[in-house]
Design a protein around this motif. Structure first.
Motif, PDB file in Angstrom:
ATOM      1  N   UNK A 231       0.809  -1.416   0.216  1.00 23.74           N
ATOM      2  CA  UNK A 231      -0.092   0.197  -0.031  1.00 23.74           C
ATOM      3  C   UNK A 231       0.967   1.129   0.160  1.00 23.74           C
ATOM      4  N   UNK A 232       1.949   1.091   0.743  1.00 29.85           N
ATOM      5  CA  UNK A 232       2.687   2.370   0.834  1.00 29.85           C
ATOM      6  C   UNK A 232       3.652   2.616  -0.426  1.00 29.85           C
ATOM      7  N   UNK A 233       3.902   1.443  -0.939  1.00 30.67           N
ATOM      8  CA  UNK A 233       4.882   1.626  -2.258  1.00 30.67           C
ATOM      9  C   UNK A 233       3.984   1.878  -3.338  1.00 30.67           C
ATOM     10  N   UNK A 234       2.545   1.687  -3.370  1.00 30.94           N
ATOM     11  CA  UNK A 234       1.621   2.133  -4.421  1.00 30.94           C
ATOM     12  C   UNK A 234       1.569   3.776  -4.313  1.00 30.94           C
ATOM     13  N   UNK A 235       1.187   4.179  -3.119  1.00 29.25           N
ATOM     14  CA  UNK A 235       1.202   5.379  -2.659  1.00 29.25           C
ATOM     15  C   UNK A 235       2.406   6.260  -3.106  1.00 29.25           C
ATOM     16  N   UNK A 236       3.738   5.683  -3.115  1.00 29.06           N
ATOM     17  CA  UNK A 236       4.737   6.309  -3.778  1.00 29.06           C
ATOM     18  C   UNK A 236       5.140   6.406  -5.047  1.00 29.06           C
ATOM     19  N   UNK A 237       3.817   5.606  -5.719  1.00 31.50           N
ATOM     20  CA  UNK A 237       4.108   5.936  -7.154  1.00 31.50           C
ATOM     21  C   UNK A 237       4.886   4.637  -7.956  1.00 31.50           C
ATOM     22  N   UNK A 238       4.952   3.503  -7.226  1.00 30.01           N
ATOM     23  CA  UNK A 238       5.637   2.075  -7.491  1.00 30.01           C
ATOM     24  C   UNK A 238       4.326   1.451  -8.076  1.00 30.01           C
ATOM     25  N   UNK A 239       4.830   0.858  -9.286  1.00 33.38           N
ATOM     26  CA  UNK A 239       3.768   0.053  -9.833  1.00 33.38           C
ATOM     27  C   UNK A 239       3.930  -1.404  -9.465  1.00 33.38           C
TER      28      UNK A 239
END
Length: 340
Positions: A231-239
């Motif tokens: 979830x945090x990775x997705x919010x940081x713009x990571x696919x």
């Protein structure tokens, strides 16, 4: 006390104060050697255990463990395992498991053997094997990520599917490739230099490259973040989905390299890959139970559909994993089924 002695009493104190002001205090951990030990204590501990173990073996049987032939055999076969195991670190870090690597290794090496047997250059066969491993890794990753399947079930099923295809097409027959010994590809990838197998140098280079990719590259950082908290990775713009697919592709490439080296070492391709699948399945089941404990205590897996697939005890989900766990437990207690 006389005044003549007062300067003598004050001189050491003044010199001590001057030394304290001139020299800055440093923490003991700031020393480069101590910092190196603290940063690499796990690796150094493993090395120490290895040294002690080898010392015990050499003392117990110096005739066997002091001959070069034993270590030459290890250096010949160890690279095949390294090419397979190192990419699996990325998959496990990302929170998945891949049990299709034995069949991917066999399928890619089969493509390599077909190209060489047809009379083409072995380098073309290596390129075909790498393309096959990449394609199979992308297919497995797409099934797991975009298909929403459990990585344990999807990769294990792909393993048996590819093995079945190989057995049906080749009718269980092996392929001898004696002409590889005269090729330049064999001299580059599987010969000897000063009595040392060349493939161990390629394996070390692959391990170093993977370590740099894991610790120093953006891809390794993305894998760690996705495995820790998607979830945090997705919010940081990571696919997140694409990163998970790429780790399966990397496993496919490593399996293809391992299969190619295996054929070059033995001058033979045989359709018997996949003996590690049952051990890998047991490892996958245990790892899934650890992940479930994480989920119950507020871990990073919060997708309801994923939870329904992975949970082995919840009604309406996890049926195949319950069946696989029951089969493995029966194999542990049954003397015939547990036989390798």
């Amino acid at each position: 006390m006389s005044k003549a002695m007062e300067p003598d009493l004050q001189k050491p104190l003044a010199s001590a104060r001057g030394a304290a002001v001139g020299k800055e205090w440093n923490h003991p951990s700031d020393h480069w050697l101590r910092g190196f030990v603290l940063d690499n204590r796990a690796s150094l501990g493993t090395l120490a255990v290895f040294v002690v173990m080898m010392a015990v073996f050499i003392i117990a049987n110096p005739t066997v463990f002091s001959t070069w032939y034993l270590y030459s055999s290890v250096l010949t076969t160890l690279p095949v395992a390294l090419f397979v195991v190192v990419p699996l670190v990325f998959v496990v870090t990302c929170g998945e498991i891949d049990l299709s690597f034995p069949a991917t290794m066999g399928f890619a090496s089969w493509v390599f053997a077909l190209v060489v047997q047809a009379g083409y250059d072995p380098f073309l066969g290596i390129a075909a094997a790498l393309a096959t491993g990449t394609l199979l890794g992308f297919l497995v990753g797409s099934l797991v990520v975009y298909g929403g399947l459990s990585s344990l079930i999807a990769t294990l099923g792909m393993n048996f599917l590819l093995r079945g295809l190989i057995q049906i097409i080749n009718e269980g027959k092996s392929m001898a490739l004696t002409g590889l010994a005269d090729s330049s590809a064999y001299k580059i990838f599987s010969s000897q230099v000063w009595g040392i197998p060349v493939q161990i140098f390629w394996a070390i280079a692959f391990v170093v490259f993977s370590a740099l990719l894991y610790n120093r590259h953006r891809f390794g950082a993305q894998v760690k973040v996705v495995g820790d908290n998607p979830d945090s990775a997705r919010q940081m713009g990571i696919d997140v989905k694409w990163v998970r697919v790429k780790v399966f592709v990397f496993v496919g490439i490593g399996a293809a390299i391992a299969g190619t080296f295996s054929v070059m070492i033995n001058f033979t391709w045989w359709p018997t890959a996949g003996r590690l699948s049952i051990a890998g399945a047991r490892l996958g089941v245990r790892r899934r139970h650890a992940d479930l404990g994480r989920h119950r205590h507020g871990g990073w897996r919060r997708d309801r559909r994923s939870h329904r697939v992975l949970h082995p005890d919840r009604r309406g989900g996890g049926g195949p994993e319950r069946l696989l766990r029951a089969v493995l437990q029966r194999a542990d207690h049954h003397p015939v089924a547990a036989r390798p």
